[in-house]
Every structure is written in structure tokens, then in C-alpha cells.
Scaffold this active site. Structure first.
Site, PDB file in Angstrom:
ATOM      1  N   HIS A 197       9.286   9.593 -27.737  1.00 23.38           N
ATOM      2  CA  HIS A 197       8.148  10.376 -27.254  1.00 23.38           C
ATOM      3  C   HIS A 197       8.300  11.853 -27.633  1.00 23.38           C
ATOM      4  O   HIS A 197       7.346  12.500 -28.072  1.00 23.38           O
ATOM      5  CB  HIS A 197       8.035  10.209 -25.741  1.00 23.38           C
ATOM      6  CG  HIS A 197       6.918  10.991 -25.123  1.00 23.38           C
ATOM      7  ND1 HIS A 197       5.588  10.782 -25.455  1.00 23.38           N
ATOM      8  CD2 HIS A 197       6.923  11.998 -24.204  1.00 23.38           C
ATOM      9  CE1 HIS A 197       4.830  11.623 -24.754  1.00 23.38           C
ATOM     10  NE2 HIS A 197       5.616  12.368 -24.000  1.00 23.38           N
ATOM     11  N   ARG A 241      -3.640  21.240 -14.572  1.00 18.70           N
ATOM     12  CA  ARG A 241      -2.543  20.323 -14.943  1.00 18.70           C
ATOM     13  C   ARG A 241      -2.672  19.822 -16.379  1.00 18.70           C
ATOM     14  O   ARG A 241      -1.687  19.391 -16.982  1.00 18.70           O
ATOM     15  CB  ARG A 241      -2.471  19.150 -13.948  1.00 18.70           C
ATOM     16  CG  ARG A 241      -1.253  18.275 -14.170  1.00 18.70           C
ATOM     17  CD  ARG A 241      -0.973  17.313 -13.038  1.00 18.70           C
ATOM     18  NE  ARG A 241       0.190  16.496 -13.345  1.00 18.70           N
ATOM     19  CZ  ARG A 241       0.845  15.755 -12.469  1.00 18.70           C
ATOM     20  NH1 ARG A 241       0.460  15.724 -11.202  1.00 18.70           N
ATOM     21  NH2 ARG A 241       1.885  15.038 -12.832  1.00 18.70           N
ATOM     22  N   ARG A 280       0.807  -1.231   0.000  1.00 15.30           N
ATOM     23  CA  ARG A 280       0.000   0.000   0.000  1.00 15.30           C
ATOM     24  C   ARG A 280       0.837   1.277   0.000  1.00 15.30           C
ATOM     25  O   ARG A 280       0.343   2.339   0.335  1.00 15.30           O
ATOM     26  CB  ARG A 280      -0.982   0.013   1.167  1.00 15.30           C
ATOM     27  CG  ARG A 280      -1.978  -1.136   1.113  1.00 15.30           C
ATOM     28  CD  ARG A 280      -3.199  -0.853   1.936  1.00 15.30           C
ATOM     29  NE  ARG A 280      -4.142  -1.935   1.814  1.00 15.30           N
ATOM     30  CZ  ARG A 280      -4.163  -3.026   2.584  1.00 15.30           C
ATOM     31  NH1 ARG A 280      -3.288  -3.142   3.562  1.00 15.30           N
ATOM     32  NH2 ARG A 280      -5.064  -3.956   2.391  1.00 15.30           N
ATOM     33  N   GLU A 333      -4.842  16.591 -11.582  1.00 18.15           N
ATOM     34  CA  GLU A 333      -5.242  16.869 -12.965  1.00 18.15           C
ATOM     35  C   GLU A 333      -6.748  17.077 -13.112  1.00 18.15           C
ATOM     36  O   GLU A 333      -7.379  16.558 -14.040  1.00 18.15           O
ATOM     37  CB  GLU A 333      -4.774  15.714 -13.888  1.00 18.15           C
ATOM     38  CG  GLU A 333      -4.566  16.160 -15.310  1.00 18.15           C
ATOM     39  CD  GLU A 333      -3.823  15.132 -16.151  1.00 18.15           C
ATOM     40  OE1 GLU A 333      -3.072  15.564 -17.011  1.00 18.15           O
ATOM     41  OE2 GLU A 333      -3.997  13.914 -15.935  1.00 18.15           O
ATOM     42  N   LYS A 379       3.058  11.297 -10.953  1.00 17.10           N
ATOM     43  CA  LYS A 379       2.310  10.348 -11.793  1.00 17.10           C
ATOM     44  C   LYS A 379       3.129   9.060 -11.928  1.00 17.10           C
ATOM     45  O   LYS A 379       4.323   9.113 -12.245  1.00 17.10           O
ATOM     46  CB  LYS A 379       2.065  10.924 -13.185  1.00 17.10           C
ATOM     47  CG  LYS A 379       0.917  11.897 -13.254  1.00 17.10           C
ATOM     48  CD  LYS A 379       0.656  12.260 -14.703  1.00 17.10           C
ATOM     49  CE  LYS A 379      -0.538  13.193 -14.834  1.00 17.10           C
ATOM     50  NZ  LYS A 379      -0.736  13.631 -16.239  1.00 17.10           N
ATOM     51  N   ASN A 421      -0.432  18.721 -20.959  1.00 14.23           N
ATOM     52  CA  ASN A 421      -0.725  17.803 -22.063  1.00 14.23           C
ATOM     53  C   ASN A 421      -0.752  18.499 -23.416  1.00 14.23           C
ATOM     54  O   ASN A 421      -1.134  17.876 -24.421  1.00 14.23           O
ATOM     55  CB  ASN A 421      -2.074  17.114 -21.835  1.00 14.23           C
ATOM     56  CG  ASN A 421      -1.950  16.005 -20.826  1.00 14.23           C
ATOM     57  OD1 ASN A 421      -1.060  15.177 -20.934  1.00 14.23           O
ATOM     58  ND2 ASN A 421      -2.829  16.004 -19.850  1.00 14.23           N
ATOM     59  N   HIS A 471       0.185  11.264 -28.452  1.00 17.89           N
ATOM     60  CA  HIS A 471      -0.143   9.896 -28.010  1.00 17.89           C
ATOM     61  C   HIS A 471      -0.820   9.103 -29.130  1.00 17.89           C
ATOM     62  O   HIS A 471      -0.587   7.898 -29.276  1.00 17.89           O
ATOM     63  CB  HIS A 471      -1.045   9.932 -26.770  1.00 17.89           C
ATOM     64  CG  HIS A 471      -0.305  10.319 -25.517  1.00 17.89           C
ATOM     65  ND1 HIS A 471      -0.906  10.933 -24.444  1.00 17.89           N
ATOM     66  CD2 HIS A 471       0.998  10.190 -25.172  1.00 17.89           C
ATOM     67  CE1 HIS A 471      -0.006  11.159 -23.501  1.00 17.89           C
ATOM     68  NE2 HIS A 471       1.156  10.713 -23.913  1.00 17.89           N
ATOM     69  N   LYS A 524       6.870  23.208 -14.308  1.00 18.48           N
ATOM     70  CA  LYS A 524       6.037  22.032 -14.058  1.00 18.48           C
ATOM     71  C   LYS A 524       5.567  22.007 -12.603  1.00 18.48           C
ATOM     72  O   LYS A 524       4.402  21.709 -12.308  1.00 18.48           O
ATOM     73  CB  LYS A 524       6.788  20.744 -14.409  1.00 18.48           C
ATOM     74  CG  LYS A 524       5.957  19.532 -14.023  1.00 18.48           C
ATOM     75  CD  LYS A 524       6.151  18.308 -14.827  1.00 18.48           C
ATOM     76  CE  LYS A 524       5.051  17.308 -14.433  1.00 18.48           C
ATOM     77  NZ  LYS A 524       5.219  15.998 -14.972  1.00 18.48           N
ATOM     78  N   GLU A 566       9.877  18.629 -24.523  1.00 18.74           N
ATOM     79  CA  GLU A 566       9.102  18.950 -23.309  1.00 18.74           C
ATOM     80  C   GLU A 566       9.527  20.306 -22.733  1.00 18.74           C
ATOM     81  O   GLU A 566       8.707  21.029 -22.165  1.00 18.74           O
ATOM     82  CB  GLU A 566       9.269  17.853 -22.253  1.00 18.74           C
ATOM     83  CG  GLU A 566       8.731  16.478 -22.661  1.00 18.74           C
ATOM     84  CD  GLU A 566       7.203  16.359 -22.636  1.00 18.74           C
ATOM     85  OE1 GLU A 566       6.518  17.312 -22.214  1.00 18.74           O
ATOM     86  OE2 GLU A 566       6.698  15.299 -23.063  1.00 18.74           O
ATOM     87  N   HIS A 596       0.087  16.661 -26.555  1.00 26.89           N
ATOM     88  CA  HIS A 596       0.115  15.233 -26.231  1.00 26.89           C
ATOM     89  C   HIS A 596      -1.095  14.450 -26.721  1.00 26.89           C
ATOM     90  O   HIS A 596      -1.008  13.234 -26.869  1.00 26.89           O
ATOM     91  CB  HIS A 596       0.267  15.036 -24.718  1.00 26.89           C
ATOM     92  CG  HIS A 596       1.686  15.239 -24.248  1.00 26.89           C
ATOM     93  ND1 HIS A 596       2.327  16.448 -24.369  1.00 26.89           N
ATOM     94  CD2 HIS A 596       2.588  14.404 -23.672  1.00 26.89           C
ATOM     95  CE1 HIS A 596       3.558  16.335 -23.878  1.00 26.89           C
ATOM     96  NE2 HIS A 596       3.738  15.108 -23.459  1.00 26.89           N
TER      97      HIS A 596
HETATM   98  N1  GLY Z   1       3.445  14.682 -18.045  1.00 29.52           N
HETATM   99  C1  GLY Z   1       2.308  15.424 -17.731  1.00 29.52           C
HETATM  100  C2  GLY Z   1       2.027  15.511 -16.273  1.00 29.52           C
HETATM  101  O1  GLY Z   1       2.855  15.158 -15.470  1.00 29.52           O
HETATM  102  O2  GLY Z   1       0.948  15.917 -15.898  1.00 29.52           O
END
Ligand code: GLY
Length: 380
Positions: free
Chosen positions: A277, A254, A132, A250, A154, A258, A265, A240, A196, A261
Site C-alpha cells: 500500500h 478528514r 451490535r 469524513e 475506520k 486521502n 487505490h 492524524k 503515510e 490515495h
Molecule cells: N486512512 C485514512 C483515514 O483514516 O481517514
């Protein structure tokens, strides 16, 4: 084969620089040579009986010994996997988890994620789920992971249906960025990270965007040794961090991270992930800047500026030859921002300014417009 415990030598100890002043609730160190302080940082932010270093074979060959030498002798284990996105699976997550259990890991264990985005996301997800939740210290070794994946909590694995579809938000206990490790990075992988960094300028800070443009000739000729490169990495981390601090899960803001992206993607999926990427993000940013122009959010010239920056960074400005545009369009509907099957895009109004869309930070765009823009971007 794993190197013996305490093999290798840490660089001559230097004073540990202060972490960056970011509003994240965990320290982000960014300084050349800080790899020699990972052990001290782990002891401070996540003191534990055992340390599990998760890495891939390529990165481990370069840097695992340096880390092992700083961790508890006899209570540190290196777990490696082959490099590549194809490893970011539920199967690899299960294998690593089972290996940790077999080794005897428990709540007394801290995980160090040593590698690029794949290792960071996967090791982070192992840490998020093992008993956990274990602390994880992210030690990114690619530019892309330094400026993006390692910061923000993330973690995920891919599934056959798409990237990052199974995951968790799990903040690291610390992030340790040592730009000196980029010296061993192949040029195309370094360029991939530049995409990025350009994105961060476009979404939040026009003067940062200009700084990158000015630095590009030096970066392309000298790589990570370019003057001021560490400060540019720190600049990206600041942008960031400010976004993530405001919207960790998000729910709104946030999503601006993207930018580029949704289409990136979709391209990656259609190309079966057989591309970098950052290359996909470069194409995605040009396409989405053009979408912003086409629907009247941005004035004319934005897409040209983005395209010019992408080109100057040595990144691709046209879609892969022969790509099926209808397939790309179909994949945009599977994006995590899509609602009711309709694709939505985080779009700029200009360099350094994103469309708030009344707090949703993502706008629907008609497929007809997307298809036209993708057609413009098609290579020969
Ligand atoms: N890579 C996008 C984010 O971390 O939200």
C-alpha cells in the site's frame, strides 16, 4: 496451532507511560515496551469476562503469547488467519464471527486486534458488528497500522469491487503502539509505513515533514532502532488524531488524509493488490502533487519536493512497468470521494497546507489532466 494459555512471558514490567495527549476520547499509548501492559490497559478501558485476540499467523507467532500471558487464564482465546490483504473479506468476517459465537463470546468480550492494517480493519469490523458492537483494543504491529489504520475508528472489509467498501466507524477503546515490535518487520514493509508519515507532513506540518527527511538516513540504515523514531511515530499519530477529532465521519476535513490515495487505490486495483500500500501511496502522492501544480493550486516545485522525499525514503517514484493508464484513470471514478462519477482529489497547496475547497477539502480534476500526469509518471 494456538499456543497454550498463559504461554510465553511478558517483558519485565515497566511503569506504564502516559498516553499521548490526543483529542480522541480514547487513549493512544506509544512507547517501547508497552506491549507488556496491554492486559492492564484492557482491564482499565474495557473490563470484560473474556478476551478474544484476533491476529494473523505471522504476527501471532511473534507476539500472541505475550498478550495471552496478560489476559484472563481460561477466558482468552486466540483467533488467527493467514496474513495478507486477500483475507480482508466478508467471508473471513463471517468465519471469525462464527468462531466467536462457537467459543461463547458475548457482550462480556473485549477484542484485541493484534496485527497490521488488515487485521486491525477486519477485527475492528468484527467488533463493530458482533452483537451490535464490542470494545476493541487496537495493537498495531506494522508502521503503517501504527501511524494510520489503528487510529480513527475506520473498520472495513474489501469486496471484489474495491477496498474497504463494507465497513463501519467504530472507535477503539484504546490504541497500544509499541515501536519495539517493528524490529521484526521486513524493510520494505517498514518503508511502506514511511509513505503515510510523509503524507502527514505534507498535509499538515512542514516542520514534521522536514524532521522525517532528516531522520530518513538513520531509519533506512537502522530501521525502527533509529534515534527518535518513537517520537516521529507519535508525531504522525498527533497529526492524524487532530484531523479525525475535527471530522470523525469524513464529512470534510478528514478527506485530506486521502491525499495520494485516489490514484494509489486505482493503481492497487489495476495491479490486483499485488503491491505494498505504501508503494502505491508514494506514487499517488507524486501524481496528486503534480495535479495540484497543473491546475494552479500549488506553485511549481511541490511535486519535485514530494518526489525527492519519496525517493529518499526508498519508495517508488514511477508507476509499475506496463501499467494500463486508461485502466487507472477509470478506477479513479470508483473512489469514495467521487461525486456523480467524477473523481475528486484532496490536494496540497504546498508542504503542510491543503486546499480547503470551501470546506469540501476535495476538488474535481479533469480526466485529461489526470491522464497527462499519469503519463509523466509512467516507468519504462
Ligand atoms: N486512512 C485514512 C483515514 O483514516 O481517514
Amino acid at each position: 496451532m494456538n499456543p497454550p494459555p498463559n504461554a510465553g512471558s511478558a517483558a519485565t514490567p515497566r511503569a506504564l507511560a502516559a498516553p499521548l495527549p490526543v483529542p480522541l476520547g480514547y487513549p493512544v499509548y506509544c512507547a517501547a515496551g508497552v506491549l507488556a501492559h496491554v492486559g492492564d490497559i484492557v482491564r482499565t478501558v474495557a473490563p470484560s469476562h473474556r478476551v478474544a485476540i484476533i491476529s494473523d499467523d505471522t504476527v501471532a507467532a511473534h507476539h500472541a503469547a505475550t498478550l495471552r500471558a496478560q489476559c484472563p487464564a481460561g477466558a482468552t482465546q486466540l483467533f488467527t488467519m493467514p496474513p495478507g490483504e486477500q483475507e480482508k473479506t466478508r467471508e473471513r468476517w463471517a468465519q471469525l464471527t462464527d468462531a466467536l459465537i462457537a467459543w461463547g463470546a458475548g457482550r462480556d468480550t473485549t477484542i484485541i486486534a493484534l496485527g497490521g492494517g488488515v487485521v486491525g480493519d477486519l477485527a475492528g469490523f468484527v467488533a463493530a458488528t458482533f452483537m451490535r458492537g464490542l470494545p476493541v483494543v487496537q495493537v498495531p504491529t506494522t508502521l503503517l497500522a501504527m501511524v494510520d489504520a489503528s487510529v480513527g475508528g475506520k473498520t472495513a472489509v474489501d469486496t471484489p469491487a474495491g477496498k474497504n467498501l463494507v465497513g463501519a466507524f467504530h472507535n477503539p477503546a484504546a490504541v497500544v503502539i509499541d515501536p519495539a515490535v517493528l524490529g521484526t518487520l521486513p524493510a520494505p514493509i517498514l518503508r511502506s509505513g514511511l509513505a503515510e508519515m510523509l503524507k502527514h507532513g505534507i498535509i499538515a506540518d512542514a516542520s514534521y515533514f522536514d524532521q522525517i527527511l532528516l531522520a530518513l538516513p538513520d531509519i533506512l540504515s537502522q530501521g525502527a532502532a533509529a534515534p527518535g523514531f518513537a517520537q516521529l511515530i507519535a508525531g504522525s499519530v498527533h497529526i492524524k488524531a487532530d484531523v479525525v477529532a475535527e471530522d470523525t465521519r469524513e464529512g470534510g476535513l478528514r478527506q485530506i488524509l486521502n491525499f495520494g490515495h485516489t490514484i494509489a487505490h486505482a493503481i492497487e486495483k489495476v495491479q490486483r493488490y499485488d503491491m505494498l500500500h505504501g508503494d502505491a501511496v508514494a506514487m499517488g502522492m507524486i501524481a496528486e502533487a503534480r495535479l495540484a501544480e497543473c491546475i494552479g493550486l500549488a506553485g511549481p516545485g511541490l511535486a519535485r519536493s514530494v518526489r525527492d522525499a519519496v525517493q529518499r525514503a526508498g519508495l517508488p517514484v514511477a508507476l509499475p512497468t506496463g501499467i494500463d493508464i486508461d485502466a487507472v484513470l477509470a478506477e479513479t471514478h470508483g473512489d469514495k470521494k467521487a461525486r456523480g462519477g467524477a473523481a475528486r482529489y484532496a490536494l496540497p497547496r504546498g508542504i503542510g497546507e491543503m486546499e480547503p475547497a470551501e470546506g469540501r477539502w476535495a476538488v474535481p480534476v479533469d480526466d485529461v489532466v489526470v491522464k497527462t500526469v499519469l503519463g509523466e509518471l509512467k516507468g519504462s
